[in-house]
Design an enzyme around this catalytic site. Structure first.
Site, mmCIF file in Angstrom:
data_model
loop_
_atom_site.group_PDB
_atom_site.id
_atom_site.type_symbol
_atom_site.label_atom_id
_atom_site.label_comp_id
_atom_site.label_asym_id
_atom_site.label_seq_id
_atom_site.Cartn_x
_atom_site.Cartn_y
_atom_site.Cartn_z
ATOM 1 C CG ASP A 1 -2.091 0.927 1.099
ATOM 2 O OD1 ASP A 1 -2.032 1.836 0.268
ATOM 3 O OD2 ASP A 1 -3.071 0.753 1.834
ATOM 4 C CB CYS B 1 -6.570 3.674 -3.043
ATOM 5 S SG CYS B 1 -7.396 2.757 -4.371
ATOM 6 C CG ASN C 1 -1.587 2.976 4.629
ATOM 7 O OD1 ASN C 1 -2.642 2.354 4.677
ATOM 8 N ND2 ASN C 1 -0.813 2.973 3.560
ATOM 9 C CG HIS D 1 -5.654 5.209 4.029
ATOM 10 N ND1 HIS D 1 -4.922 5.468 2.906
ATOM 11 C CD2 HIS D 1 -5.814 3.866 4.068
ATOM 12 C CE1 HIS D 1 -4.660 4.333 2.274
ATOM 13 N NE2 HIS D 1 -5.195 3.341 2.965
ATOM 14 C CG HIS E 1 -6.053 -0.727 5.588
ATOM 15 N ND1 HIS E 1 -4.841 -1.268 5.229
ATOM 16 C CD2 HIS E 1 -6.160 0.425 4.886
ATOM 17 C CE1 HIS E 1 -4.242 -0.481 4.344
ATOM 18 N NE2 HIS E 1 -5.029 0.557 4.125
#
Length: 300
Positions: free
Chosen positions: A13, A236, A245, A205, A203
């Protein structure tokens, strides 16, 4: 709550939205990440090199994973073919992402949510035949950059399909960094009764500055697995406005001072963040990279 497992996702990522860097630089970053003490690393993705050129060397990276026998490595896949490529490369733990938003799903993988969810069973079957595991990650679990707020029912339907197909893990992802603690708790409460004993991860961000607060809310709601990225890298490429992140080092600092064990060495995580920022040639880095750890009892 006494322990949380952090999976570092900088290698996948973190790098997927950056200009490609050479494999040697990635391996240097991987070594720095593994030196932090993290027990899990998302190491790459087996997706179209034309769409994500930064991860075109996925199979080559996987040839080096034997150097780190104490780390559980996983790789993201977006199709049955990608799953087979990952398994052929020796990956024992797959992550299959299904976006809960049709618009993001089409932008990300070229098909709608229903079509993506329909592939869960095929991917699970292929993995289990190879003695590998599959984690189904529900992207845009709270909001989509195109469709707006994601109805909870769209998330829970994917969860139910994943459980029925035999998935080994479930995770919910805040792809564009919009969620907040109350919304996190609400979705965790909706998902948990559907998964039985399966591990549930999250998960987040930090796009809007709420990533760490959301992660802590998830832990308070019973989540024991969190993704993070050294240096706060990530985003993304198919979600406008998605960025960084939560940083591994920032998360370790927060959890440590809340009495929650991670097994991650904070100084090593800060050093790995520096390697990450250096590898991509810039970036803002994390709060801990800028400010450092606080002085602890016994320090001079």
């Amino acid at each position: 709550m006494t322990a949380v497992t952090i999976r570092d996702v900088a290698m996948r990522d973190g790098l997927q939205i950056e200009e490609p860097i050479d494999t040697a630089a990635k391996l240097e970053l991987l070594e720095a990440i593994c030196a932090t003490g993290v027990r899990e690393v998302e190491v790459t993705a087996f997706v179209s090199p034309s769409k994500v050129p930064a991860l075109a060397d996925a199979a080559e990276i996987c040839r080096h994973l034997h150097r780190f026998p104490d780390v559980r490595f996983s790789a993201l896949v977006a199709s049955v073919n990608g799953a087979r490529r990952a398994l052929d490369a020796g990956v024992a733990h797959l992550e299959y992402v299904v976006s809960a938003s049709d618009a993001h799903s089409r932008a990300n993988v070229g098909r709608d949510t229903e079509a993506s969810a329909a592939l869960i069973g095929d991917i699970v079957d292929a993995a289990h035949i190879a003695d590998a595991t599959v984690e189904v990650i529900i992207a845009t679990a709270w909001d989509c950059p195109f469709d707006g707020p994601t109805p909870t029912g769209r998330v829970t339907r994917i969860v139910e399909q994943a459980v029925a197909a035999g998935a080994d893990r479930i995770a919910i992802a805040d792809t564009i960094g919009t969620t907040t603690p109350r919304r996190v708790t609400d979705l965790v409460d909706a998902v948990r009764p559907l998964i039985g004993d399966l591990p549930l991860g999250a998960h987040f961000h930090n796009t809007r500055g709420t990533g760490l607060a959301s992660a802590y809310a998830a832990v308070q709601a019973g989540i024991t697995r969190l993704d993070a990225s050294v240096g706060g890298l990530g985003g993304c490429p198919f979600a406008p406005g998605a960025s960084g992140n939560i940083a591994t080092e920032d998360l370790v600092y927060l959890l440590r001072d809340c009495g929650i064990e991670t097994g991650v060495d904070l100084d090593a995580a800060i050093r790995a963040g520096q390697v990450a920022i250096g590898a991509v040639g810039g970036g803002t880095g994390s709060a801990l990279m800028r400010a450092g750890d606080r002085k602890l009892v016994g320090q001079a």
